[in-house]
Enzyme design. Structure first.
Site, PDB file in Angstrom:
ATOM      1  N   SER A  41      46.120  40.367 -38.129  1.00 49.24           N
ATOM      2  CA  SER A  41      47.035  39.255 -38.401  1.00 49.24           C
ATOM      3  C   SER A  41      47.029  38.793 -39.851  1.00 49.24           C
ATOM      4  CB  SER A  41      46.741  38.071 -37.482  1.00 49.24           C
ATOM      5  OG  SER A  41      45.545  37.434 -37.856  1.00 49.24           O
ATOM      6  N   LYS A  89      43.752  31.892 -40.603  1.00 51.09           N
ATOM      7  CA  LYS A  89      45.158  31.943 -41.009  1.00 51.09           C
ATOM      8  C   LYS A  89      45.317  31.296 -42.384  1.00 51.09           C
ATOM      9  CE  LYS A  89      46.125  33.450 -36.885  1.00 51.09           C
ATOM     10  NZ  LYS A  89      46.252  34.862 -36.692  1.00 51.09           N
TER      11      LYS A  89
END
Length: 174
Positions: A41, A89
């Site tokens: 990711s 993230k």
């Protein structure tokens, strides 16, 4: 005589151990710790080789205790979907920012007070704010400050926003 010296050594070791363990736990809890980054990711920023060797990052806990993060920081948060899991993230927007989402239920979102907008760098392969919306700053766990493994990738991580991501310009920004 040697037996007494052995006992003194053992006693000193045990007492040192019982001091060192709480100090180490406190340091790791309050200052920093290391974490392995799994998955794709955050490619290409983290794990650029696609799973052949996971990156290991140093997570700064001290800077996030007062929610001192900025756009472009890579952060670790408790997953809003699974509080047992930590996800890593990039911060795209801070409270008060207007964000153009990539696939959220609303095309444009104003980030509420006390929240962040976070996204993985590898869009379409990331479970992030585009899936669950703004994330409470209370879920913030650490800010990635360095890649420490593998050795050939050792580097300081500087805040950066991907092209065309970040808050929208408003008339008040002039």
């Amino acid at each position: 005589m040697a037996q007494q010296a052995g006992r003194r050594y053992l006693r000193a070791f045990v007492s040192g151990f019982f001091v060192a363990v709480p100090v180490t736990v406190t340091v790791l809890d309050r200052l920093a710790y290391v974490a392995r980054v799994e998955g794709v990711s955050m490619q290409p920023s983290l794990n650029p080789e696609g799973g052949s060797e996971d990156d290991v990052v140093l997570l700064d806990r001290w800077s996030v205790r007062n929610f001192q993060v900025q756009r472009g920081d890579v952060v670790s948060v408790l997953s809003p979907r699974n509080p047992q899991q930590k996800i890593i993230k990039r911060v795209i927007g801070l409270e008060g920012d207007f964000i153009r989402t990539l696939s959220y239920k609303n095309r444009y979102v104003r980030i509420p007070d006390g929240h962040l907008w976070i996204e993985g760098d590898h869009h379409g392969h990331s479970l992030d704010s585009n899936n669950f919306g703004p994330v409470s700053m209370g879920l913030l766990h650490g800010r990635a400050s360095h890649i420490i493994w593998p050795p050939n990738r050792w580097q300081r991580m500087k805040p950066s926003l991907p092209p065309n991501r970040g808050p929208l310009e408003t008339e008040d920004d002039d």
